[in-house]
Design a protein around this motif. Structure first.
Motif, PDB file in Angstrom:
ATOM      1  N   THR A 235      21.815  -2.186  -2.646  1.00  0.00           N
ATOM      2  CA  THR A 235      21.239  -2.777  -3.851  1.00  0.00           C
ATOM      3  C   THR A 235      22.257  -2.852  -4.968  1.00  0.00           C
ATOM      4  O   THR A 235      23.230  -2.089  -5.013  1.00  0.00           O
ATOM      5  N   ASP A 236      22.063  -3.810  -5.858  1.00  0.00           N
ATOM      6  CA  ASP A 236      22.930  -3.947  -7.022  1.00  0.00           C
ATOM      7  C   ASP A 236      22.080  -4.263  -8.242  1.00  0.00           C
ATOM      8  O   ASP A 236      20.852  -4.322  -8.163  1.00  0.00           O
ATOM      9  N   ALA A 237      22.744  -4.479  -9.364  1.00  0.00           N
ATOM     10  CA  ALA A 237      22.010  -4.674 -10.617  1.00  0.00           C
ATOM     11  C   ALA A 237      21.183  -5.948 -10.618  1.00  0.00           C
ATOM     12  O   ALA A 237      20.241  -6.084 -11.404  1.00  0.00           O
ATOM     13  N   GLY A 238      21.511  -6.891  -9.733  1.00  0.00           N
ATOM     14  CA  GLY A 238      20.796  -8.159  -9.721  1.00  0.00           C
ATOM     15  C   GLY A 238      19.675  -8.243  -8.719  1.00  0.00           C
ATOM     16  O   GLY A 238      19.045  -9.290  -8.589  1.00  0.00           O
ATOM     17  N   SER A 239      19.396  -7.174  -7.986  1.00  0.00           N
ATOM     18  CA  SER A 239      18.328  -7.203  -6.992  1.00  0.00           C
ATOM     19  C   SER A 239      17.310  -6.111  -7.289  1.00  0.00           C
ATOM     20  O   SER A 239      17.654  -5.036  -7.777  1.00  0.00           O
ATOM     21  N   PHE A 240      16.061  -6.425  -6.985  1.00  0.00           N
ATOM     22  CA  PHE A 240      14.976  -5.492  -7.258  1.00  0.00           C
ATOM     23  C   PHE A 240      14.085  -5.352  -6.021  1.00  0.00           C
ATOM     24  O   PHE A 240      13.883  -6.311  -5.284  1.00  0.00           O
ATOM     25  N   SER A 273      16.129   3.908   7.479  1.00  0.00           N
ATOM     26  CA  SER A 273      15.952   5.342   7.264  1.00  0.00           C
ATOM     27  C   SER A 273      14.485   5.713   7.139  1.00  0.00           C
ATOM     28  O   SER A 273      14.052   6.778   7.583  1.00  0.00           O
ATOM     29  N   THR A 274      13.702   4.823   6.519  1.00  0.00           N
ATOM     30  CA  THR A 274      12.284   5.101   6.304  1.00  0.00           C
ATOM     31  C   THR A 274      11.361   4.223   7.152  1.00  0.00           C
ATOM     32  O   THR A 274      10.157   4.416   7.117  1.00  0.00           O
ATOM     33  N   ARG A 275      11.942   3.241   7.870  1.00  0.00           N
ATOM     34  CA  ARG A 275      11.187   2.279   8.668  1.00  0.00           C
ATOM     35  C   ARG A 275      10.301   1.381   7.804  1.00  0.00           C
ATOM     36  O   ARG A 275       9.260   0.882   8.283  1.00  0.00           O
ATOM     37  N   ALA A 276      10.700   1.154   6.567  1.00  0.00           N
ATOM     38  CA  ALA A 276       9.907   0.326   5.667  1.00  0.00           C
ATOM     39  C   ALA A 276      10.525  -1.063   5.532  1.00  0.00           C
ATOM     40  O   ALA A 276      11.751  -1.208   5.520  1.00  0.00           O
ATOM     41  N   VAL A 277       9.675  -2.078   5.430  1.00  0.00           N
ATOM     42  CA  VAL A 277      10.120  -3.441   5.169  1.00  0.00           C
ATOM     43  C   VAL A 277       9.906  -3.721   3.691  1.00  0.00           C
ATOM     44  O   VAL A 277       8.789  -3.622   3.170  1.00  0.00           O
ATOM     45  N   LEU A 278      10.987  -4.049   2.982  1.00  0.00           N
ATOM     46  CA  LEU A 278      10.960  -4.197   1.537  1.00  0.00           C
ATOM     47  C   LEU A 278      11.116  -5.643   1.144  1.00  0.00           C
ATOM     48  O   LEU A 278      11.932  -6.380   1.709  1.00  0.00           O
ATOM     49  N   SER A 279      10.334  -6.082   0.168  1.00  0.00           N
ATOM     50  CA  SER A 279      10.506  -7.403  -0.417  1.00  0.00           C
ATOM     51  C   SER A 279      11.427  -7.298  -1.610  1.00  0.00           C
ATOM     52  O   SER A 279      11.238  -6.423  -2.462  1.00  0.00           O
ATOM     53  N   ILE A 280      12.428  -8.151  -1.676  1.00  0.00           N
ATOM     54  CA  ILE A 280      13.398  -8.093  -2.759  1.00  0.00           C
ATOM     55  C   ILE A 280      13.396  -9.374  -3.564  1.00  0.00           C
ATOM     56  O   ILE A 280      12.961 -10.434  -3.092  1.00  0.00           O
ATOM     57  N   SER A 281      13.830  -9.263  -4.794  1.00  0.00           N
ATOM     58  CA  SER A 281      13.927 -10.443  -5.655  1.00  0.00           C
ATOM     59  C   SER A 281      15.173 -10.317  -6.514  1.00  0.00           C
ATOM     60  O   SER A 281      15.817  -9.268  -6.551  1.00  0.00           O
TER      61      SER A 281
END
Length: 281
Positions: A235-240, A273-281
């Motif tokens: 992750t970086d400052a431009g992604s959430f 690591s957590t087996r989670a699928v994350l939505s990013i923007s």
């Protein structure tokens, strides 16, 4: 964001990234190669952690005449799971390219070290997750012996592990760890990330897009029409939406259909690591 913005045709890979590929769930051997070499013994780990990509050696008829062990495998035929791997009859010279036989050997030697057994792989099983093997810079040593560096990931601690094995003597000479470093994912990690994505609640738009592109075919992890590529995500400052990535092991998957359009997957990151699928923007 660390990924190219979406287009109506789906995602397309950034031209500057170099990624491993696989078809469906089949683990595909990669070309033998050598990544960046370390400049000195004390600096070896830091440099490898900073610059190493996941370049995996593979057996071929030219390098290994007959062996059931795949040098790049992380499955049941992986060198770490063998009862015994013989030392190559001929040890390569310091500057020679990798061979499948010596990669198998140093991986087996590394697996006998306590640090390996204490780790956890991507499937939650005991043992470090193998990532890649490279040649240690001969200029860092004065004895002319052959040394290889293997990179692993420890899912128990979210650390990248560097192991230097002396192929001449058959000894593990150094084991070092670093957090916050994310080498490129292996085929096994990419395949698992794809499975987790398709098994998640977020998968339906991707499934529908695949059906539209293929005339109604059902998308599964084993779909032969799909060619996968992947890269580690930090992750970086431009992604959430994926703030833990970089500490946790995260992968972003791109899926190309029949060599043409890309499915729209770059808005998702899979945290292995957590087996989670994350939505990013």
């Amino acid at each position: 964001m660390t990924e190219q913005q979406l287009t109506p045709e789906g995602d397309s890979p950034p031209p500057s990234r170099q990624r491993p590929t696989l078809r469906g769930r089949l683990l595909t051997p990669r070309v033998l190669g050598i990544g960046s070499a370390v400049a000195a013994a004390a600096a070896a780990v830091a440099l490898v952690f900073a610059t190493q990509t996941a370049v995996q050696a593979t057996s071929s008829p030219e390098t290994t005449a007959s062996t059931p062990i795949a040098a790049d495998s992380t499955d049941e035929d992986a060198p770490e799971k063998a009862e015994e791997v013989a030392k190559p009859a001929t040890i390569a010279a310091a500057y020679d390219a990798l061979s499948g036989a010596e990669v198998e050997y140093v991986r087996f030697v590394g697996a006998q070290d306590a640090a390996f057994a204490a780790g956890v792989d991507v499937f939650g099983e005991p043992g470090l997750q193998f990532l890649s093997t490279d040649v240690a810079d001969p200029q860092a040593y004065s004895d002319g012996q052959r040394r290889l560096i293997s990179l692993y990931y420890d899912y128990a601690t979210n650390e990248t592990v560097s192991m230097i094995v002396n192929a001449t003597t058959g000894a593990v000479e150094a084991v070092d760890r670093a957090s916050g470093t994310q080498p490129a994912p292996t085929d096994a990690e990419t395949s698992l990330a794809w499975e987790l994505l398709l098994d998640s609640d977020a998968a339906q738009p991707v499934v529908d897009e695949f059906a539209a592109l293929t005339g109604g075919s059902v998308l599964t992890p084993a779909s032969a029409e799909v060619l996968l590529t992947a890269h580690s995500f930090v992750t970086d400052a431009g992604s959430f939406g994926a703030e833990s990535c970089g500490v946790d092991r995260c992968v972003q998957v791109l899926a190309q259909v029949d060599g043409g359009a890309f499915l729209t997957t770059s808005t998702f990151v899979v945290n292995l690591s957590t087996r989670a699928v994350l939505s990013i923007s």
